[in-house]
Each structure stands twice: as structure tokens, then as C-alpha cells.
Design a protein around this motif. Structure first.
Motif, PDB file in Angstrom:
ATOM      1  N   ASP A  80     -50.864  34.734   5.439  1.00  0.00           N
ATOM      2  CA  ASP A  80     -51.445  35.051   6.738  1.00  0.00           C
ATOM      3  C   ASP A  80     -52.853  35.608   6.527  1.00  0.00           C
ATOM      4  OD1 ASP A  80     -49.266  34.325   8.275  1.00  0.00           O
ATOM      5  OD2 ASP A  80     -48.329  36.295   8.134  1.00  0.00           O
ATOM      6  N   PRO A  81     -53.781  35.350   7.440  1.00  0.00           N
ATOM      7  CA  PRO A  81     -55.157  35.832   7.247  1.00  0.00           C
ATOM      8  C   PRO A  81     -55.234  37.329   6.955  1.00  0.00           C
ATOM      9  CG  PRO A  81     -55.085  34.287   9.069  1.00  0.00           C
ATOM     10  CD  PRO A  81     -53.660  34.506   8.654  1.00  0.00           C
ATOM     11  N   LEU A  82     -54.469  38.139   7.675  1.00  0.00           N
ATOM     12  CA  LEU A  82     -54.513  39.576   7.421  1.00  0.00           C
ATOM     13  C   LEU A  82     -54.015  39.903   6.022  1.00  0.00           C
ATOM     14  CD1 LEU A  82     -53.211  41.050  10.807  1.00  0.00           C
ATOM     15  CD2 LEU A  82     -55.525  41.212   9.886  1.00  0.00           C
ATOM     16  N   ALA A  83     -52.962  39.237   5.587  1.00  0.00           N
ATOM     17  CA  ALA A  83     -52.422  39.475   4.250  1.00  0.00           C
ATOM     18  C   ALA A  83     -53.421  39.024   3.179  1.00  0.00           C
ATOM     19  CB  ALA A  83     -51.096  38.744   4.093  1.00  0.00           C
ATOM     20  N   ARG A  84     -54.055  37.888   3.409  1.00  0.00           N
ATOM     21  CA  ARG A  84     -55.037  37.379   2.453  1.00  0.00           C
ATOM     22  C   ARG A  84     -56.182  38.376   2.269  1.00  0.00           C
ATOM     23  NH1 ARG A  84     -55.663  32.805   4.612  1.00  0.00           N
ATOM     24  NH2 ARG A  84     -57.589  33.131   5.790  1.00  0.00           N
ATOM     25  N   LYS A  85     -56.684  38.899   3.372  1.00  0.00           N
ATOM     26  CA  LYS A  85     -57.764  39.892   3.288  1.00  0.00           C
ATOM     27  C   LYS A  85     -57.296  41.147   2.566  1.00  0.00           C
ATOM     28  CE  LYS A  85     -60.175  38.404   7.493  1.00  0.00           C
ATOM     29  NZ  LYS A  85     -60.566  38.786   8.879  1.00  0.00           N
ATOM     30  N   GLN A  86     -56.056  41.550   2.812  1.00  0.00           N
ATOM     31  CA  GLN A  86     -55.519  42.745   2.167  1.00  0.00           C
ATOM     32  C   GLN A  86     -55.483  42.577   0.645  1.00  0.00           C
ATOM     33  OE1 GLN A  86     -51.352  43.347   2.803  1.00  0.00           O
ATOM     34  NE2 GLN A  86     -51.449  45.577   2.601  1.00  0.00           N
ATOM     35  N   VAL A  87     -54.989  41.435   0.168  1.00  0.00           N
ATOM     36  CA  VAL A  87     -54.891  41.198  -1.276  1.00  0.00           C
ATOM     37  C   VAL A  87     -56.277  41.063  -1.890  1.00  0.00           C
ATOM     38  CG1 VAL A  87     -54.070  39.593  -3.038  1.00  0.00           C
ATOM     39  CG2 VAL A  87     -52.618  40.152  -1.095  1.00  0.00           C
ATOM     40  N   GLU A  88     -57.166  40.325  -1.227  1.00  0.00           N
ATOM     41  CA  GLU A  88     -58.521  40.140  -1.766  1.00  0.00           C
ATOM     42  C   GLU A  88     -59.258  41.475  -1.857  1.00  0.00           C
ATOM     43  OE1 GLU A  88     -59.295  35.555  -0.184  1.00  0.00           O
ATOM     44  OE2 GLU A  88     -60.007  37.274   0.984  1.00  0.00           O
ATOM     45  N   ALA A  89     -59.076  42.334  -0.866  1.00  0.00           N
ATOM     46  CA  ALA A  89     -59.733  43.647  -0.901  1.00  0.00           C
ATOM     47  C   ALA A  89     -59.188  44.495  -2.042  1.00  0.00           C
ATOM     48  CB  ALA A  89     -59.534  44.360   0.431  1.00  0.00           C
ATOM     49  N   ALA A  90     -57.856  44.442  -2.268  1.00  0.00           N
ATOM     50  CA  ALA A  90     -57.260  45.207  -3.362  1.00  0.00           C
ATOM     51  C   ALA A  90     -57.775  44.703  -4.709  1.00  0.00           C
ATOM     52  CB  ALA A  90     -55.740  45.105  -3.297  1.00  0.00           C
ATOM     53  N   TYR A  91     -57.895  43.392  -4.851  1.00  0.00           N
ATOM     54  CA  TYR A  91     -58.426  42.827  -6.099  1.00  0.00           C
ATOM     55  C   TYR A  91     -59.864  43.294  -6.319  1.00  0.00           C
ATOM     56  CZ  TYR A  91     -60.282  39.410  -9.392  1.00  0.00           C
ATOM     57  OH  TYR A  91     -60.891  38.826 -10.467  1.00  0.00           O
ATOM     58  N   GLN A 121     -57.527  57.965 -12.822  1.00  0.00           N
ATOM     59  CA  GLN A 121     -56.494  57.976 -11.784  1.00  0.00           C
ATOM     60  C   GLN A 121     -56.785  56.955 -10.695  1.00  0.00           C
ATOM     61  OE1 GLN A 121     -55.932  61.942 -10.323  1.00  0.00           O
ATOM     62  NE2 GLN A 121     -54.985  62.671 -12.221  1.00  0.00           N
ATOM     63  N   ALA A 122     -58.041  56.896 -10.260  1.00  0.00           N
ATOM     64  CA  ALA A 122     -58.406  55.950  -9.202  1.00  0.00           C
ATOM     65  C   ALA A 122     -58.213  54.512  -9.671  1.00  0.00           C
ATOM     66  CB  ALA A 122     -59.842  56.180  -8.757  1.00  0.00           C
ATOM     67  N   LEU A 123     -58.583  54.237 -10.917  1.00  0.00           N
ATOM     68  CA  LEU A 123     -58.434  52.882 -11.437  1.00  0.00           C
ATOM     69  C   LEU A 123     -56.958  52.515 -11.582  1.00  0.00           C
ATOM     70  CD1 LEU A 123     -59.736  50.323 -12.499  1.00  0.00           C
ATOM     71  CD2 LEU A 123     -59.889  51.387 -14.774  1.00  0.00           C
ATOM     72  N   GLY A 124     -56.159  53.478 -12.058  1.00  0.00           N
ATOM     73  CA  GLY A 124     -54.724  53.221 -12.166  1.00  0.00           C
ATOM     74  C   GLY A 124     -54.110  52.922 -10.809  1.00  0.00           C
ATOM     75  N   ALA A 125     -54.512  53.685  -9.800  1.00  0.00           N
ATOM     76  CA  ALA A 125     -53.990  53.453  -8.450  1.00  0.00           C
ATOM     77  C   ALA A 125     -54.422  52.093  -7.919  1.00  0.00           C
ATOM     78  CB  ALA A 125     -54.461  54.563  -7.516  1.00  0.00           C
ATOM     79  N   ALA A 126     -55.666  51.690  -8.214  1.00  0.00           N
ATOM     80  CA  ALA A 126     -56.162  50.391  -7.740  1.00  0.00           C
ATOM     81  C   ALA A 126     -55.406  49.245  -8.401  1.00  0.00           C
ATOM     82  CB  ALA A 126     -57.661  50.275  -8.018  1.00  0.00           C
ATOM     83  N   PHE A 127     -55.194  49.353  -9.702  1.00  0.00           N
ATOM     84  CA  PHE A 127     -54.399  48.319 -10.378  1.00  0.00           C
ATOM     85  C   PHE A 127     -52.977  48.279  -9.817  1.00  0.00           C
ATOM     86  CE2 PHE A 127     -57.360  48.469 -14.202  1.00  0.00           C
ATOM     87  CZ  PHE A 127     -57.761  47.151 -14.083  1.00  0.00           C
ATOM     88  N   GLY A 128     -52.402  49.465  -9.615  1.00  0.00           N
ATOM     89  CA  GLY A 128     -51.045  49.508  -9.085  1.00  0.00           C
ATOM     90  C   GLY A 128     -50.935  48.909  -7.702  1.00  0.00           C
ATOM     91  N   GLU A 129     -51.917  49.202  -6.839  1.00  0.00           N
ATOM     92  CA  GLU A 129     -51.910  48.640  -5.490  1.00  0.00           C
ATOM     93  C   GLU A 129     -51.987  47.124  -5.539  1.00  0.00           C
ATOM     94  OE1 GLU A 129     -54.551  48.718  -1.358  1.00  0.00           O
ATOM     95  OE2 GLU A 129     -55.447  49.340  -3.260  1.00  0.00           O
ATOM     96  N   LEU A 130     -52.867  46.588  -6.392  1.00  0.00           N
ATOM     97  CA  LEU A 130     -53.002  45.138  -6.497  1.00  0.00           C
ATOM     98  C   LEU A 130     -51.707  44.501  -6.996  1.00  0.00           C
ATOM     99  CD1 LEU A 130     -54.589  42.488  -6.507  1.00  0.00           C
ATOM    100  CD2 LEU A 130     -55.434  43.095  -8.805  1.00  0.00           C
ATOM    101  N   GLY A 131     -51.145  45.059  -8.061  1.00  0.00           N
ATOM    102  CA  GLY A 131     -49.909  44.500  -8.601  1.00  0.00           C
ATOM    103  C   GLY A 131     -48.765  44.555  -7.609  1.00  0.00           C
ATOM    104  N   ALA A 132     -48.665  45.669  -6.895  1.00  0.00           N
ATOM    105  CA  ALA A 132     -47.586  45.810  -5.913  1.00  0.00           C
ATOM    106  C   ALA A 132     -47.738  44.800  -4.783  1.00  0.00           C
ATOM    107  CB  ALA A 132     -47.564  47.236  -5.372  1.00  0.00           C
ATOM    108  N   LEU A 133     -48.979  44.578  -4.330  1.00  0.00           N
ATOM    109  CA  LEU A 133     -49.192  43.609  -3.249  1.00  0.00           C
ATOM    110  C   LEU A 133     -48.871  42.187  -3.706  1.00  0.00           C
ATOM    111  CD1 LEU A 133     -52.457  44.947  -1.554  1.00  0.00           C
ATOM    112  CD2 LEU A 133     -50.169  44.866  -0.569  1.00  0.00           C
ATOM    113  N   LEU A 134     -49.299  41.841  -4.918  1.00  0.00           N
ATOM    114  CA  LEU A 134     -48.976  40.505  -5.426  1.00  0.00           C
ATOM    115  C   LEU A 134     -47.458  40.323  -5.535  1.00  0.00           C
ATOM    116  CD1 LEU A 134     -51.705  40.126  -8.210  1.00  0.00           C
ATOM    117  CD2 LEU A 134     -51.640  38.969  -5.993  1.00  0.00           C
ATOM    118  N   LEU A 135     -46.775  41.366  -5.954  1.00  0.00           N
ATOM    119  CA  LEU A 135     -45.307  41.314  -6.040  1.00  0.00           C
ATOM    120  C   LEU A 135     -44.694  41.208  -4.652  1.00  0.00           C
ATOM    121  CD1 LEU A 135     -42.680  41.550  -7.643  1.00  0.00           C
ATOM    122  CD2 LEU A 135     -42.992  44.048  -7.644  1.00  0.00           C
TER     123      LEU A 135
END
Length: 584
Positions: free
Chosen positions: A92-103, A118-132
């Protein structure tokens, strides 16, 4: 799309050693301080200064852990796994934007001159969780980076375990779940998933103690019962398997996949009737576990498809308020979603808004007129709203669209019976009980119609055919025993047959109605002393249950038995009245 980094390392946690504090800061003239020593000294001075301000009442005293004021080690970019953004064009467009922004966040933070750990770890975690969450490839690498940068955060090894489990890599999944369990030793999902992976790997002796410990702490964990049942079945312990599988179904009756191994356990136990009964109920729904981390994945998703799935889950979990709110979001974004309109109608019905429910269900029926289930649910809500004629039209549309929909056939039959139209209801009852052979209530309601029409022999024959095919439903057995004991038609009654059925029924359920039926049967064979004893017991239980309307009929039959007269009232009048159900 973009790819960051190149070096890959194992998914082990990356730790760091805290710099040692020096209790004495050497004078500048005695030695030259390194940049790190200078920063450490500054941190200590700041801490002492802030503590002095706090003692003076000008600042709150901070809660400091050892090393809290010391700088974290720099991020070693070369030790991080490469990440890439998969093709998310189908989201979905909203989901696509969400994942692209996290990446992009992860990329920007990683490439920053001095990335914050800590910020970098959280960013990686957010991206991985969204892809999952969105079932996209490439989740393992950012999650491994998140675990390396934040090794005390249980989410990252747990999600890595899920990635590996879904990929069928049970060895990697077992190790990841075990790391999560080490971080949260009391966490039920982490323990169950670890045990599940050990079972898949054949490490039964390592799985069983975990599952038994889970049930000691959380006895309503259906998935733990199912796994222990499967282990018991594999070991040839049919009794233990039956116990655990039955416990699973008691906790989650919709877990239809459990009927398969349970049927096998009953076969091994030599119980052919129960083996067959569970085979007939076999489905594909597996037991679930209350898992906050997996729920968080689902709740992180955005867009109509995600909201629809979240709303469906909320509705299944008995939260119509949350479900209605999410369905409304879907309808606003996609007004042509028949599923959203239908389930929004169901949620509003559960909230008592029948008018709103009918409006949404009518919209769903317009959007998908071929769906007989929509017309059936619309009919149910119209009937609840007292709009019988419209409900009948909806039910007739449902059975016309889906003739094999037994629930719709039964709903129409019940509506007609409620309107005192038993002659019209009987064909729909006949179809319903043929489609729903294990639904005892449907068959007994059909019996009510036959009795009201004076067709006692037809009622007896139908019930007898059902009882002859075990396992017989107790309500059906009760109805047949009553007909054999008290039918006004002399040719239908069979006192001895009634006693045999009623005795077997009373042994299975010591209820007031079973004892009333047994009293009827003994009165029919002329054993009024025994009939009086059982009728007295029925009255005692009905009184304890405050069944005042029933007591009138019970006492009237007791008076008949005392006068040496058998019963000729099959059920209390209110049970046979239009719209009544077999339950008292």
C-alpha cells in the motif's frame, strides 16, 4: 535499491568494555592526556558539578549507572551487515513510504560522521521489524545489526528467531529464541518458541522441561499444551496426548488443526467413535499464543490492508470498539471494501448500534451481492432489530446464493418457526440438519416443529436415525427418550427404550432435565415409585437453579405420578412456543 556496507559478520552480540575510571587525574605537566582520557575527566567533573547543584536543591538528583556519563565506543561500520531495500512497490502507498523512510533513516544514521550507537540500533531495528511485519525479504541483516548495537534489547533476537522460523531454518531460530529467552527468562512466548524449535530439531528432552515450566507459570498456554500433546503422541503415550490436545481445544476451540492428532491419539487408545468424530472436525487453524512482540509487529503496519487485518484481529479478540475504529479508517480510504463494511456492521452490532450495523451490512451486500454470508449476517441483525420481514428476505437471498450454507438454512428455519410457520420451516430444517449433522440443537428444533404439527412418528424416526450414528448428541438422546416416554401417539411410545436411553443420559450429565426425562420413562413402564424419586430430584435441581417457569410443569407431572398416571407433556409449553430453543 540502495545497498549499504559490504562486510557480513555472524549474528553474535557485539559488546564493549567500559573505560576504566581513574580516581586521580594526573597534572597536565606530568603526562599528556589522550582525547578519551580528557573526555572521561570532563565527564567526572560534570557529574560532580551537577551533584553539587543537586545537593543545593537546584537540580534533581539523576539516577546514574556505572559508566553512564562515559562515552560509548564508536560504531564500527565495517562490523555491520550490509542492508538493502527490497522491491516494495506492491505494498500500500502508505506502507511503502513507511518502509522507505525507515530504510533512509538507517542509511543516514550509519553514514553520519559520528553515528549514535543507540539511535542507529533503533533505526536498524525499526527497519528490520517493518520488513518482517510486511513479509518482505531482507529483515535479518538490519535486525542482526540492531542486536549487535543493542544486545540487551529482547526484541531483536526474538524477531531474528521469527525470521529464521518462517524460513524453516530451525537451528538459527532456536539459537535466536534462546538469546531472547536469556534476556527475558520469564517471557512465555520466548520459552514456547525456543521449545518449539527444539522439538522441530528433535531435541525433545530439551523441549519438554521448558514447556512444563511454561504450563506451571501460565497453564492457559494452548500452544504449550499442543506441543506436549504432539510429543506424547510421538512417544506413544496416547492418554497424555489426549489430555493435552483436549486442553488445547478447551482453551482455543477454533484450533481445528488439533482435531487431526487428537483423532490419532483416540485411535491409538482404541476409541474408534471419538477418533471418527474428531476426524470430521479437522481443519487448518493452528493454536496461537498471546505474543506482545508479534502483536507489535502487526500494529506497526499502516494502510488499508494493514488496518483491515488489525481490525479483524481486534474483532476476533472481543474488542469491537478498536475494531470499529479501524474498519472506519478502511472504509474512509476504500469505500468499496465489502469486507470492511461487513465487519464494521458486525462490530457495530456488538456495540448495540443495530441501525448502524444494518446500514453497513446492506452496503456490503450491495458491494458483493454474491456473498451469501453477508446476506445471512444482515438477516441476523435485522431479526435482532425486530424487522422480521426484511430478515426473512435476507435469509432467503443467503440460501439462494449459497444453498450449502447450513447456518443460513438453519437461521431461516428458526425465523419461520418463531413466526409459527413450522410447515414452511421444515424443508429448511431438513436441509440444515443434513448439512450440519453434528448440530444437535438444530435437530431438536426441527423436532419441536414436528411435535407442534402432531407428526410424532416422523420426529421419532428422525431422532432415532441420529442416535444410531454415534457419537449421539445428548440433546438428541433426551428428545428421543421423551418421545418414547410421553408422546400422545400410542404407536410412538416405547417405555423400555425410553428407560434405557434416559439411564445412559443421566449417567453422562446429572442435570435436572436428564432426571425429568428419566422420571417420565419410569412412569411409562409403571414404576411410579422410581419416577417420583427422580422427579423430586429434578425439582430440587430446578429450584436451586431458579427455573421458576419450569417448576409448574415439573410439579404437575409429579402429581400425575403420585396418582399413578404417566406423563403426556413432552416439554413445558414455553419450550415448544414459537421462537423457543432447547436450552432452558
Amino acid at each position: 535499491m540502495g545497498r549499504v556496507g559490504s562486510r557480513k559478520v555472524p549474528h553474535a552480540r557485539q559488546g564493549h568494555r567500559e573505560p576504566r575510571r581513574s580516581t586521580v587525574i594526573a597534572p597536565a605537566r606530568s603526562r599528556r592526556l589522550t582525547r578519551r582520557q580528557w573526555a572521561a575527566g570532563l565527564a567526572v567533573a560534570l557529574a560532580l558539578g551537577l551533584a553539587g547543584l543537586a545537593r543545593a536543591g537546584r537540580l534533581p538528583v539523576p539516577s546514574l549507572s556505572p559508566g553512564a556519563w562515559l562515552p560509548e565506543p564508536a560504531v564500527d561500520r565495517d562490523a555491520l551487515e550490509a542492508i538493502s531495500l527490497p522491491d516494495v512497490s506492491l505494498l500500500d502507498p502508505l506502507a511503502r513510504k513507511q518502509v522507505e523512510a525507515a530504510y533512509q533513516r538507517a542509511v543516514d544514521l550509519r553514514e553520519a560522521p559520528s553515528p549514535d550507537r543507540q539511535a542507529l540500533g533503533a533505526a536498524f531495528g525499526e527497519l528490520g521489524a517493518l520488513l518482517l511485519a510486511y513479509d518482505q525479504p531482507g529483515a535479518a541483516a538490519p535486525l542482526a545489526n540492531a542486536e549487535a548495537l543493542a544486545p540487551s534489547d529482547v526484541r531483536w533476537p526474538y524477531y531474528l528467531g521469527r525470521v529464521a522460523r518462517l524460513a524453516g531454518d530451525f537451528e538459527t531460530a532456536a539459537a535466536a529464541y534462546a538469546r531472547a529467552m536469556a534476556l527475558a527468562p520469564g517471557d512465555v512466548p520466548a520459552r514456547v518458541r525456543t521449545a518449539q524449535m527444539r522439538y522441530e530439531l528433535g531435541r525433545i528432552d530439551a523441549a519438554v522441561p521448558l514447556l512444563e515450566a511454561v504450563l506451571a507459570d501460565a497453564p492457559r498456554t494452548a500452544l504449550a499444551h499442543e506441543l506436549l500433546g504432539q510429543i506424547a503422541l510421538d512417544r506413544g503415550d496416547a492418554a497424555a496426548a489426549i489430555r493435552h490436545f483436549e486442553a488445547t481445544l478447551a482453551l482455543q476451540p477454533d484450533a481445528s488443526a488439533v482435531h487431526g492428532p487428537l483423532a490419532e491419539a483416540y485411535r491409538k487408545a482404541g476409541q474408534a467413535d471419538r477418533h471418527q468424530a474428531h476426524l470430521e472436525q479437522l481443519g487448518t487453524v493452528r493454536p496461537t499464543i498471546d505474543d506482545p512482540l508479534e502483536t507489535a509487529l502487526e500494529q506497526s503496519k499502516v494502510g488499508p490492508s494493514a488496518w483491515l487485518a488489525q481490525a479483524d484481529l481486534a474483532l476476533r479478540n472481543g474488542n469491537p470498539v478498536a475494531a470499529a475504529s479501524l474498519y472506519e479508517k478502511v472504509v474512509r480510504d476504500d469505500p468499496d471494501s465489502a469486507r470492511a463494511h461487513r465487519n464494521l456492521g458486525v462490530a457495530r452490532g456488538q456495540l448495540g448500534d443495530l441501525d448502524g450495523a444494518v446500514r453497513d451490512l446492506q452496503a456490503a451486500a450491495r458491494l458483493d451481492p454474491a456473498d451469501g454470508g453477508v446476506h445471512q449476517v444482515l438477516g441476523e441483525h435485522l431479526a435482532q432489530a425486530g424487522r422480521a420481514a426484511e430478515a426473512e428476505a435476507a435469509y432467503r437471498e443467503a440460501v439462494a446464493r449459497e444453498p450449502a450454507n447450513g447456518a443460513a438454512q438453519l437461521a431461516l428455519a428458526e425465523l419461520l418457526r418463531a413466526g409459527d410457520r413450522c410447515d414452511e420451516a421444515l424443508p429448511f430444517y431438513a436441509t440444515a440438519v443434513a448439512l450440519l449433522p453434528t448440530d444437535g440443537v438444530a435437530r431438536v428444533q426441527q423436532t419441536f416443529c414436528l411435535v407442534r404439527l402432531g407428526r410424532y412418528a416422523a420426529a421419532r424416526d428422525d431422532l432415532a436415525a441420529a442416535v444410531a450414528n454415534p457419537p449421539a448428541d445428548p440433546d438428541v438422546v433426551d428428545a428421543l427418550a421423551r418421545l418414547l416416554a410421553a408422546a400422545p401417539d400410542d404407536a410412538v411410545r416405547d417405555g423400555r427404550g425410553a428407560v434405557e436411553l434416559a439411564l445412559a443420559l443421566e449417567r453422562k450429565r446429572q442435570s435436572a432435565d436428564a432426571r425429568e426425562t428419566l422420571a417420565m420413562a419410569y412412569a411409562e413402564v409403571g414404576d411410579f415409585e422410581t419416577a417420583i424419586r427422580w422427579q423430586t430430584e429434578a425439582i430440587r435441581l430446578a429450584t436451586a437453579e431458579h427455573q421458576t417457569a419450569w417448576l409448574e410443569t415439573l410439579n404437575a407431572n409429579l402429581a400425575r405420578y403420585r396418582q399413578g398416571e404417566p406423563a403426556r407433556t413432552l416439554w413445558p409449553p414455553y419450550v415448544l412456543a414459537p421462537g423457543a430453543t432447547p436450552q432452558r
